[in-house]
Write a protein that holds these residues in place. Structure first.
Motif, PDB file in Angstrom:
ATOM      1  N   ASN A 216      -4.564   3.101   2.711  1.00 46.51           N
ATOM      2  CA  ASN A 216      -3.748   1.892   2.850  1.00 46.51           C
ATOM      3  C   ASN A 216      -3.545   1.514   4.311  1.00 46.51           C
ATOM      4  OD1 ASN A 216      -3.455   1.450   0.115  1.00 46.51           O
ATOM      5  ND2 ASN A 216      -1.503   2.528  -0.050  1.00 46.51           N
ATOM      6  N   ARG A 217      -3.512   2.527   5.195  1.00 42.80           N
ATOM      7  CA  ARG A 217      -3.389   2.237   6.613  1.00 42.80           C
ATOM      8  C   ARG A 217      -4.621   1.462   7.114  1.00 42.80           C
ATOM      9  NH1 ARG A 217      -2.634   7.072   8.086  1.00 42.80           N
ATOM     10  NH2 ARG A 217      -0.377   7.001   7.819  1.00 42.80           N
ATOM     11  N   VAL A 218      -5.784   1.896   6.654  1.00 45.02           N
ATOM     12  CA  VAL A 218      -7.017   1.196   7.038  1.00 45.02           C
ATOM     13  C   VAL A 218      -7.049  -0.193   6.418  1.00 45.02           C
ATOM     14  CG1 VAL A 218      -9.535   1.217   6.821  1.00 45.02           C
ATOM     15  CG2 VAL A 218      -8.309   3.330   7.352  1.00 45.02           C
ATOM     16  N   MET A 219      -6.677  -0.302   5.149  1.00 45.26           N
ATOM     17  CA  MET A 219      -6.680  -1.606   4.476  1.00 45.26           C
ATOM     18  C   MET A 219      -5.723  -2.575   5.147  1.00 45.26           C
ATOM     19  SD  MET A 219      -6.891  -0.456   0.447  1.00 45.26           S
ATOM     20  CE  MET A 219      -6.773  -2.156  -0.131  1.00 45.26           C
ATOM     21  N   LYS A 225      -3.191  -7.447   1.914  1.00 41.91           N
ATOM     22  CA  LYS A 225      -1.786  -7.692   1.600  1.00 41.91           C
ATOM     23  C   LYS A 225      -1.297  -6.808   0.456  1.00 41.91           C
ATOM     24  CE  LYS A 225      -1.654 -10.915   4.670  1.00 41.91           C
ATOM     25  NZ  LYS A 225      -0.972 -10.647   5.973  1.00 41.91           N
ATOM     26  N   GLN A 226      -2.182  -6.453  -0.448  1.00 39.75           N
ATOM     27  CA  GLN A 226      -1.814  -5.578  -1.560  1.00 39.75           C
ATOM     28  C   GLN A 226      -2.468  -4.225  -1.360  1.00 39.75           C
ATOM     29  OE1 GLN A 226      -2.114  -7.241  -5.470  1.00 39.75           O
ATOM     30  NE2 GLN A 226      -2.057  -5.269  -6.515  1.00 39.75           N
ATOM     31  N   MET A 227      -1.668  -3.184  -1.421  1.00 34.49           N
ATOM     32  CA  MET A 227      -2.144  -1.828  -1.161  1.00 34.49           C
ATOM     33  C   MET A 227      -2.447  -1.099  -2.478  1.00 34.49           C
ATOM     34  SD  MET A 227      -2.034  -1.653   2.170  1.00 34.49           S
ATOM     35  CE  MET A 227      -2.392  -3.412   2.242  1.00 34.49           C
ATOM     36  N   LEU A 228      -3.162   0.005  -2.363  1.00 31.65           N
ATOM     37  CA  LEU A 228      -3.380   0.858  -3.520  1.00 31.65           C
ATOM     38  C   LEU A 228      -2.058   1.509  -3.919  1.00 31.65           C
ATOM     39  CD1 LEU A 228      -6.719   2.721  -2.653  1.00 31.65           C
ATOM     40  CD2 LEU A 228      -6.386   0.924  -4.355  1.00 31.65           C
ATOM     41  N   PRO A 229      -1.792   1.672  -5.210  1.00 31.91           N
ATOM     42  CA  PRO A 229      -0.536   2.299  -5.645  1.00 31.91           C
ATOM     43  C   PRO A 229      -0.471   3.765  -5.216  1.00 31.91           C
ATOM     44  CG  PRO A 229      -2.015   1.970  -7.504  1.00 31.91           C
ATOM     45  CD  PRO A 229      -2.631   1.252  -6.349  1.00 31.91           C
ATOM     46  N   GLU A 230       0.731   4.230  -4.900  1.00 33.94           N
ATOM     47  CA  GLU A 230       0.917   5.612  -4.467  1.00 33.94           C
ATOM     48  C   GLU A 230       0.499   6.615  -5.539  1.00 33.94           C
ATOM     49  OE1 GLU A 230       1.762   6.972  -1.634  1.00 33.94           O
ATOM     50  OE2 GLU A 230       1.908   5.041  -0.600  1.00 33.94           O
ATOM     51  N   SER A 231       0.551   6.182  -6.803  1.00 35.14           N
ATOM     52  CA  SER A 231       0.215   7.095  -7.897  1.00 35.14           C
ATOM     53  C   SER A 231      -1.252   7.495  -7.893  1.00 35.14           C
ATOM     54  CB  SER A 231       0.570   6.457  -9.246  1.00 35.14           C
ATOM     55  OG  SER A 231      -0.050   5.191  -9.378  1.00 35.14           O
ATOM     56  N   VAL A 232      -2.078   6.823  -7.095  1.00 32.48           N
ATOM     57  CA  VAL A 232      -3.499   7.176  -7.000  1.00 32.48           C
ATOM     58  C   VAL A 232      -3.687   8.402  -6.106  1.00 32.48           C
ATOM     59  CG1 VAL A 232      -5.792   6.340  -6.273  1.00 32.48           C
ATOM     60  CG2 VAL A 232      -4.195   4.778  -7.390  1.00 32.48           C
ATOM     61  N   VAL A 274      -5.239   1.725 -13.401  1.00 35.87           N
ATOM     62  CA  VAL A 274      -6.499   1.086 -13.035  1.00 35.87           C
ATOM     63  C   VAL A 274      -6.319  -0.399 -12.752  1.00 35.87           C
ATOM     64  CG1 VAL A 274      -8.846   0.575 -13.813  1.00 35.87           C
ATOM     65  CG2 VAL A 274      -7.809   2.787 -14.328  1.00 35.87           C
ATOM     66  N   ALA A 275      -5.529  -1.086 -13.576  1.00 35.02           N
ATOM     67  CA  ALA A 275      -5.357  -2.525 -13.393  1.00 35.02           C
ATOM     68  C   ALA A 275      -4.736  -2.846 -12.032  1.00 35.02           C
ATOM     69  CB  ALA A 275      -4.490  -3.086 -14.520  1.00 35.02           C
ATOM     70  N   GLU A 276      -3.735  -2.059 -11.630  1.00 39.71           N
ATOM     71  CA  GLU A 276      -3.077  -2.291 -10.342  1.00 39.71           C
ATOM     72  C   GLU A 276      -4.026  -1.988  -9.185  1.00 39.71           C
ATOM     73  OE1 GLU A 276       0.964  -0.841  -7.913  1.00 39.71           O
ATOM     74  OE2 GLU A 276       0.584  -0.203  -9.996  1.00 39.71           O
ATOM     75  N   ALA A 277      -4.764  -0.893  -9.308  1.00 39.75           N
ATOM     76  CA  ALA A 277      -5.713  -0.552  -8.254  1.00 39.75           C
ATOM     77  C   ALA A 277      -6.810  -1.597  -8.143  1.00 39.75           C
ATOM     78  CB  ALA A 277      -6.319   0.821  -8.541  1.00 39.75           C
ATOM     79  N   LEU A 278      -7.248  -2.135  -9.286  1.00 39.12           N
ATOM     80  CA  LEU A 278      -8.289  -3.158  -9.278  1.00 39.12           C
ATOM     81  C   LEU A 278      -7.830  -4.409  -8.544  1.00 39.12           C
ATOM     82  CD1 LEU A 278     -11.012  -4.264 -10.185  1.00 39.12           C
ATOM     83  CD2 LEU A 278      -9.933  -4.924 -12.347  1.00 39.12           C
ATOM     84  N   GLN A 279      -6.589  -4.791  -8.731  1.00 36.45           N
ATOM     85  CA  GLN A 279      -6.080  -5.973  -8.042  1.00 36.45           C
ATOM     86  C   GLN A 279      -6.079  -5.781  -6.532  1.00 36.45           C
ATOM     87  OE1 GLN A 279      -5.388  -9.075  -9.177  1.00 36.45           O
ATOM     88  NE2 GLN A 279      -6.331  -8.212 -11.022  1.00 36.45           N
ATOM     89  N   ALA A 280      -5.764  -4.583  -6.082  1.00 37.28           N
ATOM     90  CA  ALA A 280      -5.798  -4.306  -4.643  1.00 37.28           C
ATOM     91  C   ALA A 280      -7.222  -4.447  -4.104  1.00 37.28           C
ATOM     92  CB  ALA A 280      -5.258  -2.902  -4.365  1.00 37.28           C
ATOM     93  N   VAL A 281      -8.195  -3.983  -4.893  1.00 34.42           N
ATOM     94  CA  VAL A 281      -9.592  -4.105  -4.468  1.00 34.42           C
ATOM     95  C   VAL A 281     -10.019  -5.563  -4.438  1.00 34.42           C
ATOM     96  CG1 VAL A 281     -11.976  -3.546  -5.076  1.00 34.42           C
ATOM     97  CG2 VAL A 281     -10.189  -1.804  -5.289  1.00 34.42           C
ATOM     98  N   LEU A 282      -9.657  -6.324  -5.489  1.00 38.08           N
ATOM     99  CA  LEU A 282     -10.066  -7.722  -5.573  1.00 38.08           C
ATOM    100  C   LEU A 282      -9.480  -8.573  -4.456  1.00 38.08           C
ATOM    101  CD1 LEU A 282      -9.855  -8.358  -9.429  1.00 38.08           C
ATOM    102  CD2 LEU A 282     -11.910  -8.178  -8.032  1.00 38.08           C
ATOM    103  N   GLN A 283      -8.313  -8.188  -3.970  1.00 41.51           N
ATOM    104  CA  GLN A 283      -7.670  -8.967  -2.918  1.00 41.51           C
ATOM    105  C   GLN A 283      -7.985  -8.459  -1.514  1.00 41.51           C
ATOM    106  OE1 GLN A 283      -3.510  -9.870  -3.643  1.00 41.51           O
ATOM    107  NE2 GLN A 283      -3.792  -9.749  -5.858  1.00 41.51           N
ATOM    108  N   PHE A 284      -8.824  -7.449  -1.412  1.00 39.40           N
ATOM    109  CA  PHE A 284      -9.196  -6.934  -0.105  1.00 39.40           C
ATOM    110  C   PHE A 284     -10.003  -7.996   0.636  1.00 39.40           C
ATOM    111  CE2 PHE A 284     -11.942  -4.092   2.591  1.00 39.40           C
ATOM    112  CZ  PHE A 284     -10.915  -3.706   3.450  1.00 39.40           C
ATOM    113  N   PRO A 285      -9.540  -8.443   1.799  1.00 37.32           N
ATOM    114  CA  PRO A 285     -10.150  -9.607   2.459  1.00 37.32           C
ATOM    115  C   PRO A 285     -11.599  -9.424   2.888  1.00 37.32           C
ATOM    116  CG  PRO A 285      -8.541  -8.542   3.898  1.00 37.32           C
ATOM    117  CD  PRO A 285      -8.381  -7.922   2.543  1.00 37.32           C
ATOM    118  N   LEU A 286     -12.045  -8.191   3.147  1.00 41.03           N
ATOM    119  CA  LEU A 286     -13.414  -7.992   3.615  1.00 41.03           C
ATOM    120  C   LEU A 286     -14.408  -7.767   2.479  1.00 41.03           C
ATOM    121  CD1 LEU A 286     -12.989  -5.782   6.827  1.00 41.03           C
ATOM    122  CD2 LEU A 286     -13.057  -8.271   6.593  1.00 41.03           C
TER     123      LEU A 286
END
Length: 374
Positions: A216-219, A225-232, A274-286
Motif C-alpha cells: 500500500n505504501r508503494v501504491m 486512492k484505494q488501498m488493499l484491505p489489511e485482511s490480505v 476478493v471483491a474489495e481487493a479487486l476494486q483496489a486493483v481496478l482503480q490503480f492509476p498505472l
C-alpha cells in the motif's frame, strides 16, 4: 474421504459452503433433489420422521438442464428403486455433514451456473482469458514501483515468496503421457513418435504472502486512492502451473514445435475479501486501461476466470478458429518472419512455434486448425 482430510480442509470448506448458500439462496428448488429426498424417505420413513437423515430438499439449487440417466427404467406397477446416490446417503447419513465438499460439487454440476462458478466460490480462479500485455507497459509499471531498479531487496519487501517444482519431468513415450498427466495430450498428425520423445517440464507452484503495508505504501506513492484491505496481509495467494509437454516435429531440415499445459490456477485464502481487493486493483492509476477492461469483462467473481497475461512486444492479431480465440504473433528479422500462435481449449494452454517449417500466416493457421480439430 478420510477424517484427517476433513479436519485439514474444514476451514476452507466451511467458508465455501457458506458462500454457496448465500450465492444460491434465490435459486428455485431442484426437482431432482426433491425426488431423491422423497426416495430416501420411502427407504426409511421412521428415520426421516426422527430427523436422522439429511434433508436434501434444504439445498435450494436449480436443475434446468437435463442430466445423464440416473435411475433404472421403470414399468407400470414396479416398485421404485432408489438411485445409488440415495443409498450412499442412507448408509452414511451420519457422515453427510462432514462431506459438504462432495455435496457442493454434485450440486454445482447439476445447475445452470455450472462447474465454472465453483472455482470462484472456493476462491480458485482459472487463468484462461488470454490478454495481451505489452512488455513496455509492464516495464514501466515495474520501474515506477522500484525507482532504484528492480533489486531483490526491493521486491522482497512486498512479501514472502516460495517456489516449488513437481516431480514429473523428463522424456517419456507418447503413449504414456495422457494417463501419466491425467489429461488428454494433443499429438500432431506428422509427429514421429518412433524417432522422438516428448519432453515434460515439471509443474510449478508459486506462493505469495503479501506485506500489505509495504504494498500500500508503494501504491500510495504511485497515486492510488484505494488501498488493499489489511485482511490480505500475510494470507497465501498461490499460482499453480501444471506440467508442460514439449513436442518437436521434424520434416527433414525443417521443424516446428508445440507446447501444451493446464491453464494456470490462482488460489487465494478464503478469508481474503476478493471483491474489495479487486476494486483496489481496478482503480490503480498505472494499470493499463486494456487490463482494467479485461478484468471487468471476465467478471471473475461470477465465472471464476481471470485474465491470462500474454507478455509480448511483438505485433499480435486475434482470430477465431471455430469457437476458439487464437492469438497470432510475428517476429521479424533481417532474414524472415517467425510466426507463433496461442490458444486455450479444454482447460489447456497451447503454443505453436512455426520455426522454419510454418513460415507464413496461412501455414501456421492451417496447422492450428488441424490441432484444434484433433
Amino acid at each position: 474421504m478420510t477424517e484427517s482430510f476433513v479436519r485439514k480442509n474444514s476451514g476452507p470448506t466451511d467458508a465455501a459452503w457458506e458462500k454457496l448458500q448465500q450465492r444460491l439462496a434465490s435459486e428455485p428448488k431442484s426437482l431432482r433433489w426433491e425426488q431423491w429426498a422423497k426416495e430416501a424417505d420411502k427407504l426409511n420413513p421412521s428415520a426421516a420422521e426422527a430427523g436422522e437423515t439429511e434433508s436434501l430438499q434444504s439445498i435450494a439449487i436449480s436443475d434446468s438442464r437435463s442430466l445423464p440417466v440416473l435411475e433404472p427404467e421403470k414399468t407400470a406397477g414396479e416398485t421404485p428403486k432408489a438411485h445409488p446416490f440415495v443409498r450412499w446417503i442412507k448408509r452414511r447419513r451420519k457422515r453427510v455433514a462432514v462431506s459438504a465438499a462432495v455435496l457442493i460439487l454434485a450440486a454445482f454440476l447439476s445447475t445452470p451456473i455450472g462447474n465454472e462458478a465453483l472455482a470462484s466460490i472456493l476462491n480458485k480462479f482459472r487463468m484462461q482469458e488470454m490478454t495481451v500485455v505489452q512488455e513496455n507497459d509492464l516495464m514501466y509499471l515495474l520501474n515506477s514501483a522500484f525507482p532504484e531498479g528492480q533489486t531483490k531487496e526491493s521486491i522482497n519487501k512486498l512479501g514472502a515468496f516460495t517456489n516449488t517444482s513437481g516431480k514429473i519431468g523428463g522424456t517419456f513415450e507418447v503413449g504414456k503421457l495422457s494417463q501419466m498427466l491425467g489429461r488428454s495430450i494433443v499429438i500432431p498428425q506428422d509427429y514421429d513418435a518412433k524417432s522422438d520423445r516428448p519432453y515434460v517440464s515439471p509443474s510449478n507452484t508459486l506462493t505469495l504472502k503479501l506485506n500489505v503495508d509495504e504494498v500500500n505504501r508503494v501504491m500510495s506513492r504511485l497515486g492510488a486512492k484505494q488501498m488493499l484491505p489489511e485482511s490480505v496481509d500475510g494470507k497465501a495467494i498461490t499460482l499453480e502451473a501444471g506440467e508442460k509437454v514439449h513436442l518437436n516435429v521434424r520434416n527433414g531440415e525443417r521443424s516446428y514445435s508445440l507446447t501444451q499445459q493446464p491453464i494456470p490456477v490462482v488460489s487465494v485464502d478464503p478469508s481474503i475479501p476478493v471483491a474489495e481487493a479487486l476494486q483496489a486493483v481496478l482503480q490503480f492509476p498505472l494499470l493499463p486501461d486494456y487490463l482494467k477492461q479485461s478484468l471487468q469483462n471476465v467478471d471473475l467473481l461470477t465465472t471464476g476466470n481471470v485474465p491470462l497475461p500474454i507478455i509480448t512486444n511483438r505485433p499480435t492479431e486475434k482470430v477465431k478458429v471455430g469457437s476458439t480465440d487464437v492469438l497470432i504473433m510475428v517476429e521479424s528479422t533481417d532474414k524472415r518472419n517467425y510466426y507463433n500462435a496461442m490458444w486455450v481449449k479444454q482447460g489447456q494452454l497451447f503454443e505453436l512455434y512455426g520455426d522454419n517449417a510454418l513460415t507464413d500466416r496461412e501455414a501456421l493457421l492451417g496447422k492450428v486448425k488441424e490441432l484444434i480439430g484433433s
